[in-house]
Enzyme design. Structure first.
Site, PDB file in Angstrom:
ATOM      1  N   PRO A 168       5.461   1.842   2.584  1.00 37.26           N
ATOM      2  CA  PRO A 168       5.677   3.177   3.344  1.00 37.26           C
ATOM      3  C   PRO A 168       4.808   2.267   4.310  1.00 37.26           C
ATOM      4  O   PRO A 168       4.008   1.556   4.523  1.00 37.26           O
ATOM      5  CB  PRO A 168       4.458   3.780   2.017  1.00 37.26           C
ATOM      6  N   ASN A 169       4.626   3.481   5.387  1.00 36.50           N
ATOM      7  CA  ASN A 169       4.261   3.479   6.645  1.00 36.50           C
ATOM      8  C   ASN A 169       4.991   2.465   7.947  1.00 36.50           C
ATOM      9  O   ASN A 169       4.188   2.159   9.002  1.00 36.50           O
ATOM     10  CB  ASN A 169       2.045   2.932   6.560  1.00 36.50           C
ATOM     11  N   ARG A 197       0.897   1.972  14.471  1.00 37.53           N
ATOM     12  CA  ARG A 197      -0.096   1.063  13.699  1.00 37.53           C
ATOM     13  C   ARG A 197      -1.108   0.499  13.841  1.00 37.53           C
ATOM     14  O   ARG A 197      -0.136  -0.663  14.225  1.00 37.53           O
ATOM     15  CB  ARG A 197       0.688   1.440  12.118  1.00 37.53           C
ATOM     16  N   TYR A 214      -0.528  -5.869  13.296  1.00 34.84           N
ATOM     17  CA  TYR A 214       0.278  -5.434  13.222  1.00 34.84           C
ATOM     18  C   TYR A 214       1.433  -5.262  14.923  1.00 34.84           C
ATOM     19  O   TYR A 214       2.719  -6.118  14.801  1.00 34.84           O
ATOM     20  CB  TYR A 214       0.891  -4.527  12.486  1.00 34.84           C
ATOM     21  N   ASN A 254       9.419  -5.419   2.936  1.00 32.99           N
ATOM     22  CA  ASN A 254       8.812  -5.775   2.657  1.00 32.99           C
ATOM     23  C   ASN A 254       7.638  -4.914   1.760  1.00 32.99           C
ATOM     24  O   ASN A 254       8.199  -3.192   2.174  1.00 32.99           O
ATOM     25  CB  ASN A 254       7.857  -5.601   4.611  1.00 32.99           C
ATOM     26  N   ALA A 311       1.909  -1.697   1.106  1.00 29.18           N
ATOM     27  CA  ALA A 311       0.475  -1.416   0.365  1.00 29.18           C
ATOM     28  C   ALA A 311       1.174  -0.902  -1.109  1.00 29.18           C
ATOM     29  O   ALA A 311       0.425  -1.926  -1.997  1.00 29.18           O
ATOM     30  CB  ALA A 311       0.311   0.212   0.480  1.00 29.18           C
ATOM     31  N   HIS A 359       0.041  -4.439  -3.281  1.00 28.15           N
ATOM     32  CA  HIS A 359      -1.060  -4.899  -4.281  1.00 28.15           C
ATOM     33  C   HIS A 359      -0.833  -3.665  -5.505  1.00 28.15           C
ATOM     34  O   HIS A 359      -2.210  -3.645  -6.190  1.00 28.15           O
ATOM     35  CB  HIS A 359      -2.527  -4.402  -3.243  1.00 28.15           C
ATOM     36  N   ASP A 413       8.579  -3.788 -11.853  1.00 34.60           N
ATOM     37  CA  ASP A 413       9.042  -4.045 -13.054  1.00 34.60           C
ATOM     38  C   ASP A 413      11.048  -3.976 -12.578  1.00 34.60           C
ATOM     39  O   ASP A 413      11.713  -4.439 -12.773  1.00 34.60           O
ATOM     40  CB  ASP A 413       9.335  -3.292 -13.986  1.00 34.60           C
ATOM     41  N   GLU A 471      10.150 -11.531   0.289  1.00 30.64           N
ATOM     42  CA  GLU A 471       9.147 -10.756  -0.148  1.00 30.64           C
ATOM     43  C   GLU A 471       8.428 -11.344   1.318  1.00 30.64           C
ATOM     44  O   GLU A 471       8.639 -12.385   1.358  1.00 30.64           O
ATOM     45  CB  GLU A 471       8.164 -10.408  -0.911  1.00 30.64           C
ATOM     46  N   HIS A 531       5.696 -10.112   4.888  1.00 30.61           N
ATOM     47  CA  HIS A 531       4.774  -9.634   5.352  1.00 30.61           C
ATOM     48  C   HIS A 531       4.778  -9.856   6.874  1.00 30.61           C
ATOM     49  O   HIS A 531       4.691 -11.306   6.864  1.00 30.61           O
ATOM     50  CB  HIS A 531       2.878  -9.425   4.662  1.00 30.61           C
ATOM     51  N   LEU A 532       4.622  -8.466   7.379  1.00 29.64           N
ATOM     52  CA  LEU A 532       3.939  -8.701   9.059  1.00 29.64           C
ATOM     53  C   LEU A 532       2.329 -10.312   9.287  1.00 29.64           C
ATOM     54  O   LEU A 532       2.589 -11.101   9.663  1.00 29.64           O
ATOM     55  CB  LEU A 532       3.659  -8.125  10.041  1.00 29.64           C
ATOM     56  N   SER A 533       1.289  -9.236   8.584  1.00 27.37           N
ATOM     57  CA  SER A 533       0.233  -9.855   8.899  1.00 27.37           C
ATOM     58  C   SER A 533       0.062 -10.883   7.593  1.00 27.37           C
ATOM     59  O   SER A 533       1.047 -10.998   6.628  1.00 27.37           O
ATOM     60  CB  SER A 533      -0.843  -8.796   8.119  1.00 27.37           C
ATOM     61  N   ARG A 541      -7.244 -11.570   5.182  1.00 32.49           N
ATOM     62  CA  ARG A 541      -6.879 -10.491   4.951  1.00 32.49           C
ATOM     63  C   ARG A 541      -8.464  -9.251   4.236  1.00 32.49           C
ATOM     64  O   ARG A 541      -8.862 -10.335   3.436  1.00 32.49           O
ATOM     65  CB  ARG A 541      -6.208  -9.057   5.039  1.00 32.49           C
ATOM     66  N   ARG A 598      -6.119  -6.916  -0.983  1.00 37.44           N
ATOM     67  CA  ARG A 598      -4.587  -7.206  -0.458  1.00 37.44           C
ATOM     68  C   ARG A 598      -3.674  -9.089  -0.533  1.00 37.44           C
ATOM     69  O   ARG A 598      -2.821  -9.368  -0.129  1.00 37.44           O
ATOM     70  CB  ARG A 598      -4.689  -7.564   0.829  1.00 37.44           C
TER      71      ARG A 598
HETATM   72  C1  DQA Z   1       2.337  -5.533   5.228  1.00 35.76           C
HETATM   73  C2  DQA Z   1       0.031  -5.907   4.497  1.00 35.76           C
HETATM   74  C3  DQA Z   1      -0.013  -5.120   3.739  1.00 35.76           C
HETATM   75  O1  DQA Z   1      -1.003  -5.389   3.109  1.00 35.76           O
HETATM   76  C4  DQA Z   1      -0.156  -3.401   4.192  1.00 35.76           C
HETATM   77  O2  DQA Z   1      -0.576  -2.648   3.335  1.00 35.76           O
HETATM   78  C5  DQA Z   1       1.070  -3.670   5.509  1.00 35.76           C
HETATM   79  C6  DQA Z   1       1.658  -3.675   5.733  1.00 35.76           C
HETATM   80  C7  DQA Z   1       2.363  -6.428   6.579  1.00 35.76           C
HETATM   81  O3  DQA Z   1       3.592  -6.601   6.474  1.00 35.76           O
HETATM   82  O4  DQA Z   1       1.210  -7.539   6.362  1.00 35.76           O
HETATM   83  O5  DQA Z   1       1.752  -1.552   4.870  1.00 35.76           O
HETATM   84  O6  DQA Z   1       2.780  -5.457   3.722  1.00 35.76           O
END
Ligand code: DQA
Length: 146
Positions: free
Chosen positions: A10-11, A18, A23, A75, A78, A81, A88, A99, A101-103, A108, A112
């Site tokens: 998501p997002n 964003r 990011y 990725n 959100a 978490h 599952d 898995e 993640h950008l950040s 953080r 997270r």
């Molecule tokens: C994220 C880190 C997550 O905590 C956050 O909710 C995101 C992006 C990352 O790629 O850093 O939407 O997955």
């Protein structure tokens, strides 16, 4: 040609606009283009999806065997978490998942710092910006038979 499923949660469709301080300015399309180039160079075929809906992600993961995917690069954003359902689903299909993640999720907010998804993945790459995806794809190369 080995097929890899790439899932953006998501997002992530809003990358580029964003929270740029967290990011960066790169868009999801740019990340996908880079991934496609890397994949081609390694003889991999990517199927890339972005979804803001947990159930849609669960459904997609549930079909990986039917569609003969060899691995998942995800990725979960959100849902990292919060989502027992995505965890599952990955555990159920029993193909390697990585898995990304950008950040750096460990640098953080406290909420997270827990990933429900990481324990069912082969590994996690976090904190390298768009490069996390490329590193994740490289990791997958070592996990599958081409
Ligand atoms: C994220 C880190 C997550 O905590 C956050 O909710 C995101 C992006 C990352 O790629 O850093 O939407 O997955």
């Amino acid at each position: 040609m080995s097929k890899i499923l790439v899932i953006h949660g998501p997002n992530l469709n809003l990358l580029g606009e964003r929270e740029q301080d967290v990011y960066g300015k790169i868009t999801l399309e740019e990340i996908n283009r880079t991934l496609e180039k890397r994949a081609q160079a390694h003889g991999l075929q990517l199927e890339i999806i972005q979804s803001n809906h947990e159930g849609e992600i669960v459904d997609t993961i549930g079909q990986v065997k039917r569609h003969r995917f060899k691995a998942i690069l995800i990725n979960p954003a959100a849902y990292t978490h919060t989502s027992v359902a995505i965890r599952d689903a990955i555990a159920a299909v029993d193909i390697p998942a990585v898995e990304v993640h950008l950040s750096n999720i460990y640098a953080r907010e406290d909420f997270r710092k827990t990933s429900l998804i990481a324990p069912v993945c082969r590994g996690q790459v976090t904190g390298f910006g768009p490069k996390s995806y490329v590193l994740g794809l490289e990791a997958i190369l070592g996990l599958i038979e081409l």
